[in-house]
Scaffold this motif. Structure first.
Motif, PDB file in Angstrom:
ATOM      1  N   ASP A   1      10.081   1.845  10.779  1.00 47.26           N
ATOM      2  CA  ASP A   1      11.087   2.095   9.759  1.00 47.26           C
ATOM      3  C   ASP A   1      10.441   2.596   8.463  1.00 47.26           C
ATOM      4  OD1 ASP A   1      13.626   2.267   8.667  1.00 47.26           O
ATOM      5  OD2 ASP A   1      13.594   0.201   7.934  1.00 47.26           O
ATOM      6  N   ILE A   2       9.647   3.645   8.603  1.00 50.38           N
ATOM      7  CA  ILE A   2       8.986   4.237   7.444  1.00 50.38           C
ATOM      8  C   ILE A   2      10.001   5.109   6.717  1.00 50.38           C
ATOM      9  CG2 ILE A   2       7.042   5.640   6.637  1.00 50.38           C
ATOM     10  CD1 ILE A   2       6.039   3.224   8.193  1.00 50.38           C
ATOM     11  N   SER A   3      10.652   4.538   5.713  1.00 45.03           N
ATOM     12  CA  SER A   3      11.623   5.299   4.936  1.00 45.03           C
ATOM     13  C   SER A   3      11.054   5.656   3.564  1.00 45.03           C
ATOM     14  CB  SER A   3      12.944   4.547   4.810  1.00 45.03           C
ATOM     15  OG  SER A   3      12.730   3.219   4.467  1.00 45.03           O
ATOM     16  N   TYR A   4      10.025   4.961   3.135  1.00 44.52           N
ATOM     17  CA  TYR A   4       9.321   5.280   1.894  1.00 44.52           C
ATOM     18  C   TYR A   4       7.870   5.551   2.248  1.00 44.52           C
ATOM     19  CZ  TYR A   4      13.244   3.143  -0.618  1.00 44.52           C
ATOM     20  OH  TYR A   4      14.484   2.841  -1.107  1.00 44.52           O
ATOM     21  N   ILE A   5       7.277   6.551   1.576  1.00 44.91           N
ATOM     22  CA  ILE A   5       5.855   6.794   1.786  1.00 44.91           C
ATOM     23  C   ILE A   5       5.131   6.666   0.455  1.00 44.91           C
ATOM     24  CG2 ILE A   5       6.107   8.247   3.820  1.00 44.91           C
ATOM     25  CD1 ILE A   5       5.688  10.683   1.965  1.00 44.91           C
ATOM     26  N   PRO A   6       3.871   6.254   0.477  1.00 45.31           N
ATOM     27  CA  PRO A   6       3.120   5.839   1.651  1.00 45.31           C
ATOM     28  C   PRO A   6       3.485   4.426   2.095  1.00 45.31           C
ATOM     29  CG  PRO A   6       1.754   5.594  -0.302  1.00 45.31           C
ATOM     30  CD  PRO A   6       3.061   6.207  -0.757  1.00 45.31           C
ATOM     31  N   SER A   7       3.372   4.199   3.389  1.00 41.94           N
ATOM     32  CA  SER A   7       3.533   2.857   3.953  1.00 41.94           C
ATOM     33  C   SER A   7       2.269   2.546   4.749  1.00 41.94           C
ATOM     34  CB  SER A   7       4.746   2.777   4.872  1.00 41.94           C
ATOM     35  OG  SER A   7       5.935   2.858   4.127  1.00 41.94           O
ATOM     36  N   THR A   8       1.742   1.357   4.568  1.00 45.14           N
ATOM     37  CA  THR A   8       0.497   0.969   5.217  1.00 45.14           C
ATOM     38  C   THR A   8       0.778  -0.169   6.184  1.00 45.14           C
ATOM     39  OG1 THR A   8      -0.624   1.545   3.154  1.00 45.14           O
ATOM     40  CG2 THR A   8      -1.910   0.359   4.800  1.00 45.14           C
ATOM     41  N   VAL A   9       0.350   0.016   7.436  1.00 45.57           N
ATOM     42  CA  VAL A   9       0.580  -0.952   8.511  1.00 45.57           C
ATOM     43  C   VAL A   9      -0.773  -1.457   8.983  1.00 45.57           C
ATOM     44  CG1 VAL A   9       1.606  -1.272  10.790  1.00 45.57           C
ATOM     45  CG2 VAL A   9       2.680   0.275   9.165  1.00 45.57           C
ATOM     46  N   PHE A  10      -0.841  -2.735   9.341  1.00 49.73           N
ATOM     47  CA  PHE A  10      -2.109  -3.356   9.730  1.00 49.73           C
ATOM     48  C   PHE A  10      -2.044  -3.886  11.163  1.00 49.73           C
ATOM     49  CE2 PHE A  10      -1.364  -3.875   5.199  1.00 49.73           C
ATOM     50  CZ  PHE A  10      -2.505  -3.305   4.664  1.00 49.73           C
ATOM     51  N   PHE A  11      -3.158  -3.744  11.889  1.00 55.50           N
ATOM     52  CA  PHE A  11      -3.304  -4.272  13.251  1.00 55.50           C
ATOM     53  C   PHE A  11      -4.627  -5.006  13.354  1.00 55.50           C
ATOM     54  CE2 PHE A  11      -0.331  -0.842  13.870  1.00 55.50           C
ATOM     55  CZ  PHE A  11       0.491  -1.265  14.898  1.00 55.50           C
ATOM     56  N   PHE A  12      -4.712  -5.905  14.328  1.00 58.73           N
ATOM     57  CA  PHE A  12      -5.984  -6.550  14.654  1.00 58.73           C
ATOM     58  C   PHE A  12      -6.003  -6.761  16.162  1.00 58.73           C
ATOM     59  CE2 PHE A  12      -9.029  -9.957  15.218  1.00 58.73           C
ATOM     60  CZ  PHE A  12     -10.063  -9.552  14.383  1.00 58.73           C
ATOM     61  N   ASN A  13      -6.987  -6.188  16.833  1.00 55.29           N
ATOM     62  CA  ASN A  13      -7.102  -6.260  18.296  1.00 55.29           C
ATOM     63  C   ASN A  13      -5.799  -5.868  18.992  1.00 55.29           C
ATOM     64  OD1 ASN A  13      -9.755  -7.028  18.067  1.00 55.29           O
ATOM     65  ND2 ASN A  13      -9.375  -9.196  18.423  1.00 55.29           N
ATOM     66  N   GLY A  14      -5.176  -4.808  18.532  1.00 56.80           N
ATOM     67  CA  GLY A  14      -3.952  -4.301  19.147  1.00 56.80           C
ATOM     68  C   GLY A  14      -2.692  -5.046  18.757  1.00 56.80           C
ATOM     69  N   GLN A  15      -2.808  -6.086  17.955  1.00 58.47           N
ATOM     70  CA  GLN A  15      -1.667  -6.911  17.542  1.00 58.47           C
ATOM     71  C   GLN A  15      -1.242  -6.522  16.125  1.00 58.47           C
ATOM     72  OE1 GLN A  15      -0.385  -9.509  19.625  1.00 58.47           O
ATOM     73  NE2 GLN A  15       1.290  -9.411  18.170  1.00 58.47           N
ATOM     74  N   HIS A  16       0.049  -6.271  15.946  1.00 62.32           N
ATOM     75  CA  HIS A  16       0.570  -5.918  14.620  1.00 62.32           C
ATOM     76  C   HIS A  16       0.456  -7.144  13.712  1.00 62.32           C
ATOM     77  CE1 HIS A  16       4.235  -4.546  12.055  1.00 62.32           C
ATOM     78  NE2 HIS A  16       3.106  -4.253  11.474  1.00 62.32           N
ATOM     79  N   MET A  17      -0.234  -6.992  12.586  1.00 66.77           N
ATOM     80  CA  MET A  17      -0.396  -8.085  11.627  1.00 66.77           C
ATOM     81  C   MET A  17       0.659  -7.941  10.529  1.00 66.77           C
ATOM     82  SD  MET A  17      -2.881  -9.957  12.655  1.00 66.77           S
ATOM     83  CE  MET A  17      -3.111 -10.964  11.197  1.00 66.77           C
ATOM     84  N   LYS A  18       1.312  -9.043  10.231  1.00 63.86           N
ATOM     85  CA  LYS A  18       2.335  -9.040   9.193  1.00 63.86           C
ATOM     86  C   LYS A  18       1.798  -9.781   7.967  1.00 63.86           C
ATOM     87  CE  LYS A  18       6.047  -8.803  12.564  1.00 63.86           C
ATOM     88  NZ  LYS A  18       5.201  -8.602  13.715  1.00 63.86           N
ATOM     89  N   VAL A  19       2.266  -9.358   6.801  1.00 63.02           N
ATOM     90  CA  VAL A  19       1.817  -9.945   5.546  1.00 63.02           C
ATOM     91  C   VAL A  19       3.041 -10.280   4.710  1.00 63.02           C
ATOM     92  CG1 VAL A  19       0.400  -9.620   3.488  1.00 63.02           C
ATOM     93  CG2 VAL A  19      -0.270  -8.503   5.628  1.00 63.02           C
ATOM     94  N   ASP A  20       3.083 -11.516   4.203  1.00 61.50           N
ATOM     95  CA  ASP A  20       4.183 -11.939   3.327  1.00 61.50           C
ATOM     96  C   ASP A  20       3.848 -11.535   1.896  1.00 61.50           C
ATOM     97  OD1 ASP A  20       6.180 -13.138   1.902  1.00 61.50           O
ATOM     98  OD2 ASP A  20       5.848 -15.155   2.690  1.00 61.50           O
ATOM     99  N   TYR A  21       4.499 -10.468   1.434  1.00 63.58           N
ATOM    100  CA  TYR A  21       4.283  -9.969   0.070  1.00 63.58           C
ATOM    101  C   TYR A  21       5.292 -10.559  -0.906  1.00 63.58           C
ATOM    102  CZ  TYR A  21       1.840  -6.369   2.746  1.00 63.58           C
ATOM    103  OH  TYR A  21       1.015  -5.704   3.611  1.00 63.58           O
ATOM    104  N   GLY A  22       6.145 -11.462  -0.433  1.00 67.04           N
ATOM    105  CA  GLY A  22       7.214 -11.979  -1.271  1.00 67.04           C
ATOM    106  C   GLY A  22       8.419 -11.055  -1.260  1.00 67.04           C
ATOM    107  N   SER A  23       8.451 -10.139  -0.300  1.00 69.99           N
ATOM    108  CA  SER A  23       9.581  -9.223  -0.154  1.00 69.99           C
ATOM    109  C   SER A  23      10.205  -9.452   1.220  1.00 69.99           C
ATOM    110  CB  SER A  23       9.108  -7.768  -0.296  1.00 69.99           C
ATOM    111  OG  SER A  23       8.294  -7.412   0.795  1.00 69.99           O
ATOM    112  N   PRO A  24      11.387  -8.894   1.473  1.00 68.83           N
ATOM    113  CA  PRO A  24      12.034  -9.125   2.773  1.00 68.83           C
ATOM    114  C   PRO A  24      11.297  -8.485   3.958  1.00 68.83           C
ATOM    115  CG  PRO A  24      13.604  -8.233   1.178  1.00 68.83           C
ATOM    116  CD  PRO A  24      12.260  -8.178   0.551  1.00 68.83           C
TER     117      PRO A  24
END
Length: 149
Positions: free
Chosen positions: A74-97
């Motif tokens: 759902d990249i609707s704004y750029i730039p958007s940065t996505v993180f993975f580790f060993n093929g697993q999508h890593m999520k980060v709580d930035y205090g946003s939804p």
């Protein structure tokens, strides 16, 4: 500075990098090379890539050439940065939804380095979501746009 970082131009290349990057945080910057905010982020990514080379692999992904991933994340704004580790999508709580990606540019190189270190340590402990170390006032604010609801 985007010319200093490797580019992924199609779905097959992105899939291959996600599968093959082991024991490192995979950083995928979705955006466009000519966008000014993307260039600002690329500058930070390229300046930190050598310092983080033991912990992270950084790639640039053109949103226009990888519509499958652009839609999936759902990249609707750029730039958007996505993180993975060993093929697993890593999520980060930035205090946003939205915990799936970081939207916008990092304010400082240190913010990006701190985030990679936190993701790396959390991933090594088996966590799939980590708490952002970035000061909330340095995180860009945006509204989520839901399409086709």
């Amino acid at each position: 500075m985007s010319f200093l970082l490797p580019k992924l131009t199609n779905k097959k290349e992105v899939d291959q990098v996600i599968k093959s990057t082991a024991e490192k945080v995979l950083v995928l910057r979705f955006g466009r090379d000519e966008d000014p905010v993307c260039l600002q982020l690329d500058d930070i990514l390229s300046k930190t890539s050598s310092d983080l080379s033991k912990m992270a692999a950084i790639y640039l992904v053109d949103v226009d050439r990888t519509p499958v991933y652009t839609q999936y994340f759902d990249i609707s704004y750029i730039p958007s940065t996505v993180f993975f580790f060993n093929g697993q999508h890593m999520k980060v709580d930035y205090g946003s939804p939205d915990h799936t990606k970081f939207v916008g540019s990092f304010k400082t190189k240190q913010d990006f380095i701190d985030l990679i270190e936190v993701i790396y340590r959390g991933a090594m402990r088996g966590k799939l979501i980590v708490q952002s170390p970035i000061d909330p006032k340095n995180i860009p604010k945006y509204d989520l746009l839901y399409q086709d609801i």
